[in-house]
Motif scaffolding. Structure first.
Motif, PDB file in Angstrom:
ATOM      1  N   LYS B 417       0.811  -1.220   0.000  1.00 23.38           N
ATOM      2  CA  LYS B 417       0.000   0.000   0.000  1.00 23.38           C
ATOM      3  C   LYS B 417       0.847   1.274   0.000  1.00 23.38           C
ATOM      4  O   LYS B 417       0.427   2.304  -0.537  1.00 23.38           O
ATOM      5  CB  LYS B 417      -0.962   0.000   1.197  1.00 23.38           C
ATOM      6  N   TYR B 418       2.047   1.185   0.563  1.00 20.85           N
ATOM      7  CA  TYR B 418       2.887   2.386   0.615  1.00 20.85           C
ATOM      8  C   TYR B 418       3.410   2.764  -0.762  1.00 20.85           C
ATOM      9  O   TYR B 418       3.357   3.928  -1.181  1.00 20.85           O
ATOM     10  CB  TYR B 418       4.064   2.194   1.591  1.00 20.85           C
ATOM     11  N   SER B 419       3.937   1.761  -1.483  1.00 23.26           N
ATOM     12  CA  SER B 419       4.477   2.071  -2.815  1.00 23.26           C
ATOM     13  C   SER B 419       3.339   2.482  -3.751  1.00 23.26           C
ATOM     14  O   SER B 419       3.495   3.391  -4.573  1.00 23.26           O
ATOM     15  CB  SER B 419       5.257   0.879  -3.375  1.00 23.26           C
ATOM     16  N   ALA B 420       2.184   1.824  -3.627  1.00 21.45           N
ATOM     17  CA  ALA B 420       1.047   2.163  -4.481  1.00 21.45           C
ATOM     18  C   ALA B 420       0.604   3.602  -4.247  1.00 21.45           C
ATOM     19  O   ALA B 420       0.465   4.391  -5.188  1.00 21.45           O
ATOM     20  CB  ALA B 420      -0.113   1.203  -4.216  1.00 21.45           C
ATOM     21  N   GLY B 421       0.429   3.958  -2.978  1.00 21.05           N
ATOM     22  CA  GLY B 421      -0.041   5.307  -2.643  1.00 21.05           C
ATOM     23  C   GLY B 421       0.986   6.374  -2.984  1.00 21.05           C
ATOM     24  O   GLY B 421       0.642   7.406  -3.575  1.00 21.05           O
ATOM     25  N   ALA B 422       2.271   6.100  -2.655  1.00 16.52           N
ATOM     26  CA  ALA B 422       3.316   7.101  -2.907  1.00 16.52           C
ATOM     27  C   ALA B 422       3.451   7.367  -4.407  1.00 16.52           C
ATOM     28  O   ALA B 422       3.584   8.521  -4.837  1.00 16.52           O
ATOM     29  CB  ALA B 422       4.649   6.628  -2.327  1.00 16.52           C
ATOM     30  N   TRP B 450       4.965  11.937 -18.484  1.00 14.17           N
ATOM     31  CA  TRP B 450       6.027  12.330 -17.527  1.00 14.17           C
ATOM     32  C   TRP B 450       5.595  11.970 -16.110  1.00 14.17           C
ATOM     33  O   TRP B 450       6.395  11.473 -15.311  1.00 14.17           O
ATOM     34  CB  TRP B 450       6.321  13.831 -17.619  1.00 14.17           C
ATOM     35  N   GLY B 451       4.318  12.234 -15.823  1.00 12.19           N
ATOM     36  CA  GLY B 451       3.796  11.871 -14.502  1.00 12.19           C
ATOM     37  C   GLY B 451       3.924  10.389 -14.249  1.00 12.19           C
ATOM     38  O   GLY B 451       4.326   9.940 -13.173  1.00 12.19           O
ATOM     39  N   LEU B 452       3.606   9.597 -15.283  1.00 12.51           N
ATOM     40  CA  LEU B 452       3.669   8.145 -15.148  1.00 12.51           C
ATOM     41  C   LEU B 452       5.107   7.670 -14.916  1.00 12.51           C
ATOM     42  O   LEU B 452       5.360   6.746 -14.149  1.00 12.51           O
ATOM     43  CB  LEU B 452       3.077   7.497 -16.409  1.00 12.51           C
ATOM     44  N   LEU B 453       6.056   8.343 -15.569  1.00 15.15           N
ATOM     45  CA  LEU B 453       7.474   8.000 -15.394  1.00 15.15           C
ATOM     46  C   LEU B 453       7.908   8.226 -13.942  1.00 15.15           C
ATOM     47  O   LEU B 453       8.491   7.344 -13.296  1.00 15.15           O
ATOM     48  CB  LEU B 453       8.317   8.851 -16.355  1.00 15.15           C
ATOM     49  N   VAL B 454       7.604   9.413 -13.412  1.00 12.72           N
ATOM     50  CA  VAL B 454       7.934   9.732 -12.015  1.00 12.72           C
ATOM     51  C   VAL B 454       7.238   8.732 -11.087  1.00 12.72           C
ATOM     52  O   VAL B 454       7.819   8.203 -10.141  1.00 12.72           O
ATOM     53  CB  VAL B 454       7.506  11.175 -11.665  1.00 12.72           C
ATOM     54  N   ASN B 455       5.989   8.468 -11.404  1.00  9.41           N
ATOM     55  CA  ASN B 455       5.174   7.535 -10.639  1.00  9.41           C
ATOM     56  C   ASN B 455       5.841   6.154 -10.545  1.00  9.41           C
ATOM     57  O   ASN B 455       6.020   5.602  -9.447  1.00  9.41           O
ATOM     58  CB  ASN B 455       3.814   7.452 -11.355  1.00  9.41           C
ATOM     59  N   ILE B 460       8.651   2.043  -7.516  1.00 11.52           N
ATOM     60  CA  ILE B 460       9.657   0.976  -7.419  1.00 11.52           C
ATOM     61  C   ILE B 460      10.605   1.232  -6.250  1.00 11.52           C
ATOM     62  O   ILE B 460      10.926   0.308  -5.476  1.00 11.52           O
ATOM     63  CB  ILE B 460      10.410   0.841  -8.766  1.00 11.52           C
ATOM     64  N   ILE B 461      11.025   2.492  -6.065  1.00 14.46           N
ATOM     65  CA  ILE B 461      11.918   2.807  -4.945  1.00 14.46           C
ATOM     66  C   ILE B 461      11.251   2.476  -3.606  1.00 14.46           C
ATOM     67  O   ILE B 461      11.825   1.783  -2.755  1.00 14.46           O
ATOM     68  CB  ILE B 461      12.330   4.306  -4.967  1.00 14.46           C
ATOM     69  N   VAL B 462      10.008   2.940  -3.441  1.00 15.90           N
ATOM     70  CA  VAL B 462       9.321   2.691  -2.170  1.00 15.90           C
ATOM     71  C   VAL B 462       9.062   1.187  -1.983  1.00 15.90           C
ATOM     72  O   VAL B 462       9.155   0.659  -0.879  1.00 15.90           O
ATOM     73  CB  VAL B 462       8.000   3.500  -2.081  1.00 15.90           C
ATOM     74  N   TYR B 464      10.961  -1.257  -2.879  1.00  9.23           N
ATOM     75  CA  TYR B 464      12.180  -1.903  -2.393  1.00  9.23           C
ATOM     76  C   TYR B 464      12.563  -1.442  -0.997  1.00  9.23           C
ATOM     77  O   TYR B 464      13.260  -2.133  -0.269  1.00  9.23           O
ATOM     78  CB  TYR B 464      13.339  -1.679  -3.382  1.00  9.23           C
ATOM     79  N   ALA B 465      12.108  -0.235  -0.621  1.00  8.30           N
ATOM     80  CA  ALA B 465      12.463   0.302   0.691  1.00  8.30           C
ATOM     81  C   ALA B 465      11.550  -0.221   1.800  1.00  8.30           C
ATOM     82  O   ALA B 465      11.847  -0.090   2.976  1.00  8.30           O
ATOM     83  CB  ALA B 465      12.415   1.841   0.652  1.00  8.30           C
ATOM     84  N   THR B 466      10.419  -0.802   1.419  1.00 10.76           N
ATOM     85  CA  THR B 466       9.478  -1.294   2.428  1.00 10.76           C
ATOM     86  C   THR B 466       9.337  -2.812   2.297  1.00 10.76           C
ATOM     87  O   THR B 466       9.897  -3.420   1.394  1.00 10.76           O
ATOM     88  CB  THR B 466       8.089  -0.634   2.257  1.00 10.76           C
ATOM     89  N   LYS B 467       8.557  -3.392   3.214  1.00  9.56           N
ATOM     90  CA  LYS B 467       8.416  -4.849   3.219  1.00  9.56           C
ATOM     91  C   LYS B 467       7.453  -5.329   2.127  1.00  9.56           C
ATOM     92  O   LYS B 467       6.491  -4.640   1.811  1.00  9.56           O
ATOM     93  CB  LYS B 467       7.863  -5.297   4.570  1.00  9.56           C
ATOM     94  N   PRO B 468       7.687  -6.520   1.581  1.00  8.08           N
ATOM     95  CA  PRO B 468       6.728  -7.092   0.625  1.00  8.08           C
ATOM     96  C   PRO B 468       5.349  -7.228   1.281  1.00  8.08           C
ATOM     97  O   PRO B 468       5.241  -7.321   2.505  1.00  8.08           O
ATOM     98  CB  PRO B 468       7.297  -8.463   0.303  1.00  8.08           C
TER      99      PRO B 468
END
Lengths: 70, 480
Positions: B417-422, B450-455, B460-462, B464-468
């Motif tokens: 939920k974190y990566s999805a929301g962020a 461009w928005g989709l690219l940043v998204n 992906i970063i979040v 990998y930074a959080t738990k599966p």
């Protein structure tokens, strides 16, 4: 055909419209020659609506035959 | 008898027929929430097809498409292309949505996110995004409806009267019959749209120029830019818009209830093999717009192009059919959106306040929400036309920001939920900044992309930074 092979064949057919529009259609951006009365880009984009239907129907038949739609 | 009597009779006759069919489709039924919002997952091929064709192609498939063809010419080819791309994508994606819907009893788009990410908050965010970007769209549909009915009735029915009649009719049949009512009325609407395009508009270039070839020969001479893509609507814009719209299409919330409503997977997939053929109807619309451009007619607003084409080519009673077609195009789309937003509000937002709400109570909440959204859109269309233009400009780009969460979530355990929301929020911020801060498309590429690219990068970063996500295996049971 195995299940993954079926998936791959169907996906390939689904990818064709993307290639036709995103990659190829910009090369038709000229005024002439008129094809069936239309500029090349318009002809290409129109005819690919029909071909897209055929591609997806092909994917459907492959998936149906492989029993993936139960 | 005045000359307006026939067109007015055609329009009102059609509107009343729609009302009767829509109400009869559901008046005697006792609906569960599933029955009301997704027609009990029971639609066969014909009703599913007309439901989707009707809801996808709106009043602006006529007004906007014709207007673009009139103003710019070939750049409108993006609209022909992205439909095919969206259906080719949807042919594969919809299977997952449908299976999740059936297994977890989803009835809204936010439900799909809820069961994947096990987060009420994320579902609420998705519901809010859907509502915020779709209310202006509803308003636009009503304004288009009012305008077409006004011209079609030879100015006998005022724009405001058209808006009120159209909306009240829709609210009644959506209230009584839910999605079932919409699928029945859309059988009428999709047929009429098809007839207007192919029987009326397609003949326009033949009547004016003797054929499509002659139309373009004239156009090349009087407006040479119209037959090619040209900056700022050049190739970079065209390709990026195709990609954005092809991917973003299935993020619109009204797609989900109609996918859930399919009886089985075969019907759902067969439906997507046939939808590209329906969108051929935009070709006559484009030809009509180009005809007006080639004739050198100056319009007050580009959106008038299609109606002007009919006006100069036919006797006035034909405008009545087009007026009815305008109602058909707007109502088939707006009714589905109203019901979708009502579902989001009752199932995903109201339940936050009242988690214990019974099924019966949610049906009632949905029905009240139908009236709420209907009246809101009507008031906006009547008294504040153009007020929400900023939201409309962001709509497609904004809605598309749900793509990474919706699609990566199917296959990737790390998505939570974190990566999805962020990702979604980062994408929304990016498109807003580019559209209203930068005010141009960097490198000519559509700002939504461009928005989709940043998204994607943030997602992906979040991730990998959080738990599966522990909920992933449970979600995947839907596909077992």
């Amino acid at each position: 055909m195995g299940k993954s092979q079926i998936n791959k064949s169907a996906l390939f057919l689904g990818l064709l419209p993307w290639i036709a529009y995103v990659v190829i259609s910009p090369f038709f951006n000229t005024a002439k020659p008129l094809i069936l009365g239309m500029p090349p880009l318009m002809f290409w984009n129109t005819i690919w609506l029909v071909i897209t239907s055929i591609c997806l129907y092909g994917a459907y038949r492959i998936e149906l035959g492989g029993g993936l739609l139960e | 008898m005045s000359s307006a009597a026939v067109p007015v009779a055609i329009i009102l006759g059609w509107v009343i027929l729609s009302l009767v069919i829509g109400v009869l489709a559901g008046i005697k039924r006792k609906f569960t929430l599933e029955g009301y919002l997704v027609s009990g997952r029971s639609l066969g091929l014909i009703f599913l097809y007309v439901l989707m064709a009707g809801e996808i192609y709106s009043a602006y498939a006529f007004l906007g498409t014709g207007g673009w063809a009139y103003s710019y010419g070939m750049p409108i080819m993006y609209a022909i292309g992205y439909g095919a791309l969206a259906y080719a994508f949807g042919y594969f994606y919809a299977k997952y949505v449908w299976k999740v819907g059936k297994y977890f009893k989803c009835v809204t788009q936010a439900d799909y996110f809820h069961v994947r990410y096990n987060s009420r908050a994320l579902a609420a965010l998705v519901a809010l995004i859907g509502i915020v970007f779709n209310v202006p769209y509803l308003q636009l549909q009503l304004q288009g409806l009012g305008y077409i009915v006004n011209v079609g009735s030879l100015n006998t029915i005022s724009i405001k009267a058209g808006i009120v009649i159209g909306m009240v009719i829709m609210m009644i049949y959506v209230y009584t019959s839910g999605l079932r009512g919409i699928s029945w009325t859309n059988l009428l609407q999709a047929s009429l749209m098809f007839i207007v395009a192919w029987a009326i508009l397609f003949a326009v270039p033949f009547k004016q120029f003797g054929g499509v070839g002659n139309l373009f020969k004239t156009l090349i001479q009087v407006k040479p830019d119209h037959v090619v893509l040209h900056p700022p609507l050049g190739i970079a814009w065209y390709v990026s818009t195709l990609i954005l719209c092809g991917l973003g299409f299935f993020m619109y919330p009204q797609m989900y209830p109609s996918i859930y409503s399919a009886r089985d997977l075969k019907i759902l997939k067969k439906n997507y093999t046939l939808l590209p053929l329906y969108s051929l109807f935009m070709i006559p619309v484009i030809l009509a717009g180009l005809t007006v451009a080639a004739m050198g007619i100056k319009l007050g607003a580009p959106d008038e192009a299609v109606l002007k084409a009919v006006e100069v080519s036919y006797s006035s009673w034909v405008l009545g059919i087009v007026g009815a077609g305008g109602f058909a195009a707007a109502a088939s789309t707006a009714s589905a959106i109203i019901l979708t937003l009502a579902g989001l509000l009752s199932k995903n937002l109201y339940t936050i306040i009242k988690p214990t709400a019974s099924d019966k109570e949610l049906v009632l909440a949905s029905r009240i929400s139908v009236i709420l959204f209907g009246v809101t859109a009507m008031v906006l269309a009547l008294f504040a036309p153009g007020r929400l233009v900023a939201l409309l400009l962001l709509a497609y780009s904004g809605i598309t920001q749900m793509f990474p969460a919706a699609v990566l979530g199917i296959f990737w355990k790390r998505m939570n939920k974190y990566s999805a929301g962020a990702g979604m929020i980062a994408g929304l911020i990016t498109v807003t900044i580019i559209k209203f801060g930068l005010k141009r498309n960097p490198l000519g590429i559509h700002f939504g992309l461009w928005g989709l690219l940043v998204n994607f990068i943030v997602t992906i970063i979040v991730a990998y930074a959080t738990k599966p996500d522990e909920n992933f295996e449970k979600f995947r049971e839907a596909f077992a």
